[in-house]
Write a protein that holds these residues in place. Sequence first.
Motif, PDB file in Angstrom:
ATOM      1  N   LYS A 299       1.086  -0.946  -0.082  1.00 50.83           N
ATOM      2  CA  LYS A 299      -0.354   0.400  -0.082  1.00 50.83           C
ATOM      3  C   LYS A 299       1.028   1.452  -0.208  1.00 50.83           C
ATOM      4  N   ASP A 300       0.602   2.379  -1.190  1.00 50.12           N
ATOM      5  CA  ASP A 300       1.503   3.513  -0.891  1.00 50.12           C
ATOM      6  C   ASP A 300       0.998   4.607  -0.800  1.00 50.12           C
ATOM      7  N   ILE A 301       0.877   5.610  -1.068  1.00 47.29           N
ATOM      8  CA  ILE A 301       0.702   7.180  -0.568  1.00 47.29           C
ATOM      9  C   ILE A 301       0.660   7.795  -1.955  1.00 47.29           C
ATOM     10  N   TYR A 302      -0.910   8.515  -2.854  1.00 46.92           N
ATOM     11  CA  TYR A 302      -1.053   8.914  -4.048  1.00 46.92           C
ATOM     12  C   TYR A 302      -1.647   9.788  -4.019  1.00 46.92           C
ATOM     13  N   VAL A 303      -2.087  10.655  -4.684  1.00 44.62           N
ATOM     14  CA  VAL A 303      -2.694  11.947  -5.024  1.00 44.62           C
ATOM     15  C   VAL A 303      -3.675  11.834  -6.035  1.00 44.62           C
ATOM     16  N   SER A 304      -4.873  12.464  -6.040  1.00 44.30           N
ATOM     17  CA  SER A 304      -5.974  12.592  -7.028  1.00 44.30           C
ATOM     18  C   SER A 304      -6.558  14.110  -6.570  1.00 44.30           C
ATOM     19  N   PHE A 305      -6.726  14.599  -8.429  1.00 41.93           N
ATOM     20  CA  PHE A 305      -7.095  15.990  -8.634  1.00 41.93           C
ATOM     21  C   PHE A 305      -7.945  15.881  -8.371  1.00 41.93           C
ATOM     22  N   LEU A 306      -8.833  17.002  -7.879  1.00 39.95           N
ATOM     23  CA  LEU A 306     -10.369  17.539  -8.241  1.00 39.95           C
ATOM     24  C   LEU A 306     -10.357  17.877  -9.920  1.00 39.95           C
ATOM     25  N   GLN A 307     -11.309  17.134 -10.570  1.00 39.81           N
ATOM     26  CA  GLN A 307     -12.058  17.973 -12.252  1.00 39.81           C
ATOM     27  C   GLN A 307     -12.634  18.994 -11.663  1.00 39.81           C
ATOM     28  N   PRO A 308     -12.589  19.550 -12.947  1.00 46.18           N
ATOM     29  CA  PRO A 308     -14.126  20.507 -13.690  1.00 46.18           C
ATOM     30  C   PRO A 308     -15.304  19.567 -12.995  1.00 46.18           C
ATOM     31  N   ASP A 309     -15.256  18.649 -13.557  1.00 43.36           N
ATOM     32  CA  ASP A 309     -16.661  18.143 -13.695  1.00 43.36           C
ATOM     33  C   ASP A 309     -17.247  17.416 -12.255  1.00 43.36           C
ATOM     34  N   GLY A 310     -16.154  17.707 -10.885  1.00 44.60           N
ATOM     35  CA  GLY A 310     -16.236  17.150  -9.976  1.00 44.60           C
ATOM     36  C   GLY A 310     -15.910  16.064  -9.554  1.00 44.60           C
ATOM     37  N   THR A 311     -15.953  14.997 -10.827  1.00 47.28           N
ATOM     38  CA  THR A 311     -14.830  13.518  -9.900  1.00 47.28           C
ATOM     39  C   THR A 311     -13.513  13.871 -10.165  1.00 47.28           C
ATOM     40  N   TRP A 312     -12.838  12.681  -9.686  1.00 45.42           N
ATOM     41  CA  TRP A 312     -11.573  13.304  -9.067  1.00 45.42           C
ATOM     42  C   TRP A 312     -10.602  12.032 -10.175  1.00 45.42           C
ATOM     43  N   ALA A 313      -9.448  12.575 -10.350  1.00 45.57           N
ATOM     44  CA  ALA A 313      -8.632  12.355 -11.596  1.00 45.57           C
ATOM     45  C   ALA A 313      -7.735  11.159 -10.796  1.00 45.57           C
ATOM     46  N   GLU A 314      -7.969  10.058 -11.707  1.00 50.08           N
ATOM     47  CA  GLU A 314      -6.706   8.522 -11.510  1.00 50.08           C
ATOM     48  C   GLU A 314      -5.235   9.083 -10.550  1.00 50.08           C
ATOM     49  N   PRO A 315      -5.111   8.063  -9.154  1.00 48.62           N
ATOM     50  CA  PRO A 315      -4.169   8.593  -8.436  1.00 48.62           C
ATOM     51  C   PRO A 315      -2.812   8.172  -9.584  1.00 48.62           C
ATOM     52  N   LYS A 316      -2.531   8.836  -8.604  1.00 47.96           N
ATOM     53  CA  LYS A 316      -0.218   9.062  -9.513  1.00 47.96           C
ATOM     54  C   LYS A 316       0.177   8.528  -7.930  1.00 47.96           C
ATOM     55  N   ASN A 317       1.137   7.887  -7.959  1.00 46.25           N
ATOM     56  CA  ASN A 317       1.752   7.318  -7.125  1.00 46.25           C
ATOM     57  C   ASN A 317       2.771   8.330  -6.440  1.00 46.25           C
ATOM     58  N   LEU A 318       3.340   9.340  -5.349  1.00 48.70           N
ATOM     59  CA  LEU A 318       3.974  10.044  -4.782  1.00 48.70           C
ATOM     60  C   LEU A 318       5.098   9.949  -5.149  1.00 48.70           C
ATOM     61  N   GLY A 319       6.164   8.691  -5.590  1.00 50.59           N
ATOM     62  CA  GLY A 319       6.694   7.797  -6.223  1.00 50.59           C
ATOM     63  C   GLY A 319       7.882   8.258  -4.968  1.00 50.59           C
ATOM     64  N   LYS A 320       9.334   7.342  -4.878  1.00 52.97           N
ATOM     65  CA  LYS A 320      10.290   6.398  -4.266  1.00 52.97           C
ATOM     66  C   LYS A 320      10.582   7.361  -2.383  1.00 52.97           C
ATOM     67  N   LYS A 321      10.346   9.056  -3.592  1.00 51.80           N
ATOM     68  CA  LYS A 321      10.613   9.543  -1.692  1.00 51.80           C
ATOM     69  C   LYS A 321       9.917   9.129  -0.432  1.00 51.80           C
ATOM     70  N   ILE A 322       8.781   9.043  -1.089  1.00 54.14           N
ATOM     71  CA  ILE A 322       7.623   8.864  -0.067  1.00 54.14           C
ATOM     72  C   ILE A 322       7.240   7.314   0.167  1.00 54.14           C
ATOM     73  N   ASN A 323       7.409   6.818  -1.034  1.00 51.05           N
ATOM     74  CA  ASN A 323       6.831   5.258  -0.728  1.00 51.05           C
ATOM     75  C   ASN A 323       8.385   4.232  -1.212  1.00 51.05           C
ATOM     76  N   THR A 324       7.800   3.296   0.552  1.00 48.22           N
ATOM     77  CA  THR A 324       9.171   2.085  -0.183  1.00 48.22           C
ATOM     78  C   THR A 324       8.149   0.909  -0.393  1.00 48.22           C
ATOM     79  N   ALA A 325       8.702  -0.316  -0.098  1.00 43.97           N
ATOM     80  CA  ALA A 325       8.338  -1.456  -0.680  1.00 43.97           C
ATOM     81  C   ALA A 325       7.399  -2.043   0.325  1.00 43.97           C
ATOM     82  N   GLU A 326       7.130  -1.253   1.971  1.00 43.23           N
ATOM     83  CA  GLU A 326       6.385  -1.551   3.403  1.00 43.23           C
ATOM     84  C   GLU A 326       4.983  -0.916   2.615  1.00 43.23           C
TER      85      GLU A 326
END
Length: 670
Positions: free
Chosen positions: A341-368
């Motif tokens: 399980k990793d930490i992701y970010v999603s952005f609010l879209q103009p139509d009120g939905t949320w974008a596909e989550p993006k992985n915050l990358g190796k600086k934050i996330n690990t194999a744990e």
Amino acid sequence: MRFTIALLLLIISLQTTAQKTFWASRVIAFSSEYSDANTTKENKAIQALGKPNKLPLFGQSVCAWQPMTQESPLEEFLIVGFDTLMPIKQVAIAENFGQGCIVRIEAFDEFDNLKTLWVNKNMPTNEVGRMANLVLSKLTPFKVRGIKIVLNTNRVKGWNQIDAIAISQSDVPIKASINLAKNLPAEIIKENLGENVNSAYREIAPVISPDGKTLYYTRWKHPENLGTGKNQDVWFSEIQKDGKWGLAKPMGEPINNTEHNAICAISPDGKTILLNNVYLRDGSMAKGVSMSTKTPTGWAFPKPINIKNFRNKSEYAEYSFSPNGRVLILTGQFAETQGGKDIYVSFLQPDGTWAEPKNLGKKINTAEEESTPFVAADGKTLYFSTKGLSGYGNNDIFLSRRLDDTWMNWSEPENLGSVINTPEWDGYFSISAIGDYAFFSSQENAIGEEDIFKLRVPESIKPSAVVQVTGGVYNKVDNKPISAKINVQSLTDKDTVCVTYDPLTGDYKMMLPSKQSYTISASKKGFMAVSEPLDFTKDNNFKEVKKNIYLLPIEAGQKMTLNSVFFAQSKAEILDNSFPELDRIIKVMEENPTMEIMLEGHTDNQGDWNENLLLSKQRVEEVKKYLAAGGINIKRVQTQGYGSTRPISSNNSEEKRKLNRRVEVTIVKN
């Protein structure tokens, strides 16, 4: 050639002797790596790259390279490269588990010739792990391109793991350390919130309201929870006049039902909460996240948040959102994962939905697994829990600060220290907007299985200061409150914050980062938006500001000042930060196609009288041109310049002269 293998003591501080250490940055080759149906990047060869993730503690970790089989009759090897090409004097190998299997250390020179640095002729010890330091008698006569570690896994029963590999030109043994937050006090008092909040059962996931007066949390298996299974429900406690927390109460329906219920986050105005899972009308739940808003009669039935391609493979997920309400931080296991399980970010879209989550990358996330993310009120400081970074045992709490507006670049995570983190599982770190106290879950010194604690936040791990702006929206003519949308525009980084004001649910409330300037406005159909500046550039600490906003009804004869229209010094050129204000005028005139206005320009009394008169006329003409470029028929816009003839304040000081330098708009026809 001589060598020493040094068993290093556990340390929690940076080494005092300066040395340049280079950790492996790429995998060149390997004999095998562990894999099964449930893993992705866990225990792969890439886990030996970078700084140690487990040391200075020892033990098994998925953040270390592990050969495919135990006690193999064949030699295993790993070859890694570095971001440098130089002679070396030392090789350090973090053997976090099953140490004693290394039989050879070899180096590739710049021509890819393999040179033996060391052959192991010693028997394994019974140690679980160590930092093995090969210190040579002198620098190698060649430049090292890569290091090859050769293992005989028959030497030690069970699994063998390598956490990291480093090289150096120093003979000072390389040590592993915990990346501690700077300037932590020697003593931090952790206060159990007591029996009004905690019980013999399990209390987790505290979420403190922005004003610090209401604490929400999740309680497991309590007899007052709903349903026969007494799963988990959301409870809350309110601060009393004496500063103590009142007796906790369950939130009740519709927030609680017979399934597992958990609160994740609360908005800066305290009127919207994020809840784990999707609430279905039949009382069942599905994976995802829901949002509930406060109404005059209580919390509304939670509505699902639509996140594009939300396919979480993990059984668990947590959520937090930014103060502006447009960025969602979540945990889960999606296609792009560093492992688990990793930490992701999603952005609010103009139509009120949320974008596909993006992985915050190796600086934050690990194999744990990373968990319990919390975005502070400054929108830049992230607290989260993991055991994938060097710490004190199980999951520790870390902080990282956002470095730009992409939400993908973060500072190196810092461990909050041994007073906050324990050998047990630590997480769910939540700080009020005031920034004085943090609330978190811990098993250490708990009344029951796990309790809620608080501590005064040390300066070095505090988020940046914010300003709490509250107030209402009123009709400028009769001073009656009216519902409206409120918009705040940062003049510093162009960020915007939008909230809705409803008189029936109390004042609006928002948290704005200090050391910035803003414009605030409200909009409602049938009214002219009036914007005003907010200058917090000199504020370094939390403070509360009361700001009521007044809207002008669209009626002939009504007049207002355009407080956020700015010009270049002594020129008619409109500055860019004026455009949002003028765009609001365009929108209102589009919504009211018969509306006509008069633009009036005014100056202070400094300088030549005639030049001021001309400048005031030129400025309103430039505003008229901007409105025309936005699609407004110029016949609907009249202009008049008055120079310094109609002051609204004295000209005795610069602050008062600013009030006289203005553009006013009068509704001629509605």
